[in-house]
Write a protein that holds these residues in place. Sequence first.
Motif, mmCIF file in Angstrom:
data_model
loop_
_atom_site.group_PDB
_atom_site.id
_atom_site.type_symbol
_atom_site.label_atom_id
_atom_site.label_comp_id
_atom_site.label_asym_id
_atom_site.label_seq_id
_atom_site.Cartn_x
_atom_site.Cartn_y
_atom_site.Cartn_z
ATOM 1 N N THR A 152 88.172 -46.153 -75.036
ATOM 2 C CA THR A 152 89.393 -46.640 -73.826
ATOM 3 C C THR A 152 90.580 -46.112 -73.583
ATOM 4 O OG1 THR A 152 90.074 -46.756 -76.378
ATOM 5 C CG2 THR A 152 89.458 -48.859 -74.959
ATOM 6 N N SER A 153 89.987 -44.120 -74.067
ATOM 7 C CA SER A 153 91.626 -43.729 -73.633
ATOM 8 C C SER A 153 90.684 -42.999 -72.628
ATOM 9 C CB SER A 153 91.106 -42.326 -74.840
ATOM 10 O OG SER A 153 90.154 -41.755 -75.066
ATOM 11 N N GLN A 154 90.126 -43.298 -71.994
ATOM 12 C CA GLN A 154 89.195 -42.372 -71.068
ATOM 13 C C GLN A 154 89.014 -43.575 -69.873
ATOM 14 O OE1 GLN A 154 84.594 -41.781 -72.409
ATOM 15 N NE2 GLN A 154 85.615 -39.618 -72.312
ATOM 16 N N VAL A 155 88.812 -44.685 -69.822
ATOM 17 C CA VAL A 155 89.083 -45.910 -69.094
ATOM 18 C C VAL A 155 89.957 -45.236 -67.759
ATOM 19 C CG1 VAL A 155 90.042 -48.162 -68.386
ATOM 20 C CG2 VAL A 155 88.519 -47.347 -70.404
ATOM 21 N N ALA A 156 91.532 -44.796 -67.736
ATOM 22 C CA ALA A 156 92.299 -44.883 -66.770
ATOM 23 C C ALA A 156 91.911 -43.443 -65.913
ATOM 24 C CB ALA A 156 93.703 -44.763 -67.337
ATOM 25 N N SER A 157 91.237 -42.512 -66.272
ATOM 26 C CA SER A 157 90.712 -41.626 -65.555
ATOM 27 C C SER A 157 88.709 -42.488 -64.906
ATOM 28 C CB SER A 157 90.134 -40.458 -66.884
ATOM 29 O OG SER A 157 91.511 -40.152 -67.088
ATOM 30 N N VAL A 158 88.295 -42.779 -65.553
ATOM 31 C CA VAL A 158 87.193 -43.370 -65.134
ATOM 32 C C VAL A 158 87.478 -44.123 -63.592
ATOM 33 C CG1 VAL A 158 85.100 -44.598 -64.903
ATOM 34 C CG2 VAL A 158 85.851 -42.506 -66.535
ATOM 35 N N ARG A 159 88.103 -44.867 -64.251
ATOM 36 C CA ARG A 159 88.488 -45.797 -62.871
ATOM 37 C C ARG A 159 88.921 -45.225 -61.874
ATOM 38 N NH1 ARG A 159 93.676 -49.848 -64.649
ATOM 39 N NH2 ARG A 159 91.846 -50.404 -66.139
ATOM 40 N N CYS A 160 90.270 -44.067 -61.894
ATOM 41 C CA CYS A 160 90.901 -43.333 -60.965
ATOM 42 C C CYS A 160 89.649 -42.865 -60.276
ATOM 43 C CB CYS A 160 91.744 -42.077 -61.216
ATOM 44 S SG CYS A 160 92.793 -41.333 -60.349
ATOM 45 N N ILE A 161 88.641 -42.120 -60.735
ATOM 46 C CA ILE A 161 87.757 -41.331 -60.501
ATOM 47 C C ILE A 161 86.782 -42.536 -59.288
ATOM 48 C CG2 ILE A 161 85.281 -40.513 -60.283
ATOM 49 C CD1 ILE A 161 86.491 -39.486 -63.490
ATOM 50 N N PHE A 162 86.187 -43.530 -60.071
ATOM 51 C CA PHE A 162 85.420 -44.477 -58.780
ATOM 52 C C PHE A 162 86.209 -44.972 -57.860
ATOM 53 C CE2 PHE A 162 82.770 -44.961 -62.483
ATOM 54 C CZ PHE A 162 80.938 -45.743 -61.972
ATOM 55 N N GLU A 163 88.362 -45.170 -57.560
ATOM 56 C CA GLU A 163 88.575 -45.168 -57.539
ATOM 57 C C GLU A 163 88.907 -44.989 -55.740
ATOM 58 O OE1 GLU A 163 92.501 -46.028 -58.179
ATOM 59 O OE2 GLU A 163 92.331 -48.604 -59.305
ATOM 60 N N LYS A 164 88.440 -43.022 -56.092
ATOM 61 C CA LYS A 164 88.702 -42.118 -54.589
ATOM 62 C C LYS A 164 87.299 -41.972 -54.417
ATOM 63 C CE LYS A 164 92.660 -39.703 -56.073
ATOM 64 N NZ LYS A 164 93.370 -38.477 -56.641
ATOM 65 N N HIS A 165 85.889 -42.287 -55.377
ATOM 66 C CA HIS A 165 85.271 -41.537 -54.880
ATOM 67 C C HIS A 165 84.253 -42.840 -55.956
ATOM 68 C CE1 HIS A 165 86.326 -37.233 -54.093
ATOM 69 N NE2 HIS A 165 86.765 -37.238 -55.696
ATOM 70 N N PRO A 166 84.584 -43.878 -54.694
ATOM 71 C CA PRO A 166 83.224 -45.570 -54.892
ATOM 72 C C PRO A 166 81.846 -44.992 -55.111
ATOM 73 C CG PRO A 166 84.004 -45.450 -53.071
ATOM 74 C CD PRO A 166 84.473 -44.009 -53.687
ATOM 75 N N ASP A 167 81.197 -44.142 -54.198
ATOM 76 C CA ASP A 167 79.601 -44.109 -54.159
ATOM 77 C C ASP A 167 79.398 -42.812 -55.107
ATOM 78 O OD1 ASP A 167 79.395 -46.086 -53.039
ATOM 79 O OD2 ASP A 167 79.578 -45.336 -50.614
ATOM 80 N N PHE A 168 80.374 -42.468 -56.179
ATOM 81 C CA PHE A 168 79.511 -40.581 -56.880
ATOM 82 C C PHE A 168 78.465 -40.793 -57.561
ATOM 83 C CE2 PHE A 168 82.068 -42.250 -60.265
ATOM 84 C CZ PHE A 168 81.953 -40.582 -61.440
ATOM 85 N N ALA A 169 78.325 -42.133 -58.422
ATOM 86 C CA ALA A 169 77.111 -42.455 -59.779
ATOM 87 C C ALA A 169 75.813 -43.677 -58.804
ATOM 88 C CB ALA A 169 78.219 -43.045 -60.351
ATOM 89 N N SER A 170 76.067 -44.252 -57.582
ATOM 90 C CA SER A 170 75.729 -45.024 -56.969
ATOM 91 C C SER A 170 73.475 -44.303 -57.602
ATOM 92 C CB SER A 170 75.805 -45.576 -56.167
ATOM 93 O OG SER A 170 75.317 -44.584 -55.475
ATOM 94 N N LYS A 171 73.626 -42.980 -57.467
ATOM 95 C CA LYS A 171 72.315 -42.788 -57.288
ATOM 96 C C LYS A 171 71.748 -42.224 -58.949
ATOM 97 C CE LYS A 171 72.103 -41.214 -52.831
ATOM 98 N NZ LYS A 171 71.639 -40.387 -52.047
ATOM 99 N N VAL A 172 72.564 -42.788 -60.210
ATOM 100 C CA VAL A 172 72.326 -42.015 -61.507
ATOM 101 C C VAL A 172 71.076 -43.145 -61.941
ATOM 102 C CG1 VAL A 172 73.403 -42.046 -63.914
ATOM 103 C CG2 VAL A 172 75.042 -41.649 -61.857
ATOM 104 N N ARG A 173 70.382 -42.353 -62.579
ATOM 105 C CA ARG A 173 68.852 -43.001 -62.752
ATOM 106 C C ARG A 173 68.802 -43.705 -63.805
ATOM 107 N NH1 ARG A 173 67.955 -38.718 -59.930
ATOM 108 N NH2 ARG A 173 67.585 -37.562 -61.406
ATOM 109 N N SER A 174 69.725 -43.432 -65.295
ATOM 110 C CA SER A 174 69.501 -43.391 -66.334
ATOM 111 C C SER A 174 69.734 -44.701 -66.565
ATOM 112 C CB SER A 174 70.052 -42.406 -67.704
ATOM 113 O OG SER A 174 69.787 -42.791 -68.577
ATOM 114 N N ASN A 175 69.747 -45.521 -67.629
ATOM 115 C CA ASN A 175 69.743 -47.094 -67.611
ATOM 116 C C ASN A 175 70.803 -46.723 -68.840
ATOM 117 O OD1 ASN A 175 69.983 -47.911 -65.535
ATOM 118 N ND2 ASN A 175 67.198 -48.502 -65.665
#
Length: 315
Positions: free
Chosen positions: A179-202
């Motif tokens: 929960t302490s990381q949510v705001a930071s991770v949300r901000c990263i996805f807002e500025k770089h929406p596709d940065f994790a689109s090719k992460v292979r691991s499930n």
Amino acid sequence: MVNEADNKFTWVIKDFSSLQSEAIISDRFLIGGYKWHLLVYPKRTHTNCLILGVATFESLPLREHAKFSVKLVNQISEKSSILREVKKWRVDLEVPLFGVLKLITFTQLHSKDNGLLVNDELEIVGEVDILQAIEGSQEAAQPKKRRKMDDYGTGSSDLHKETRVGNETVDVNGFQVSTSQVASVRCIFEKHPDFASKVRSNNQHLKSSYINVLLGLIETLCQLPEKLSDDDLDEASAAVSYLTQVGFKVDWLEEKLEEVREKKTKVYTGKAQLQHMEEEFKVLNKKCLELKDLVEKQNADVTAANVALSFSDVV
């Protein structure tokens, strides 16, 4: 090759000189109940050193400390092998173990008579010792519980799909974060929406640890440049390479890292120049004070001499 009896892992890298990847990762090996990786960075040109990293990206049930050592094996004379060691790296639920070591310069590594690169093979032996576990409550000793989004229904249809899991973790775009990381991770996805689109691991444990490495890297880059050591910047560079290897698009972080590196260089050279200027100023200031004394003395002599004689003085 793993020997769990003495907590060692041997990794032989063939055709080392022909490697084109900026980073290569060993197979996972199990030591002390945890899975580990070794990472080698054969193209780390800005340091001109062979860099080796160690990492475990598991969710660990107890807060523990570890001692990690790595040996670059001299295949001609074992006594001439190169050993590096780091003690008491902190390992806990939120911070996966990730660090780098400088082993040797590339010039020394490729020297024909040092026995480290024989038939273009590099042999590395890693050793891990879990030193201690800090006992806590039974509840604190349990790993955080991860659940699937389907257990709680779907999130919003917006860019940031989130599902709250009690007070434990939140699913943000397929990544379980605290929960302490949510705001930071949300901000990263807002500025770089596709940065994790090719992460292979499930694997959610791995994906959570990737986010931890990412946030740790950003935290490093947010420090004052003068507070960062060369090792800090090497570790940050290794983290960028690792994140790239697992599928993240982090060219923006690489640019920021170079920006911080340049700022650190400017601070270092600027402080050296400033110190030199201050020393010159002290010398010039001393000369100015001495010259001022001479001016005042000369002025007094001129004033004393510039007095007209009286009639009585002349007669």
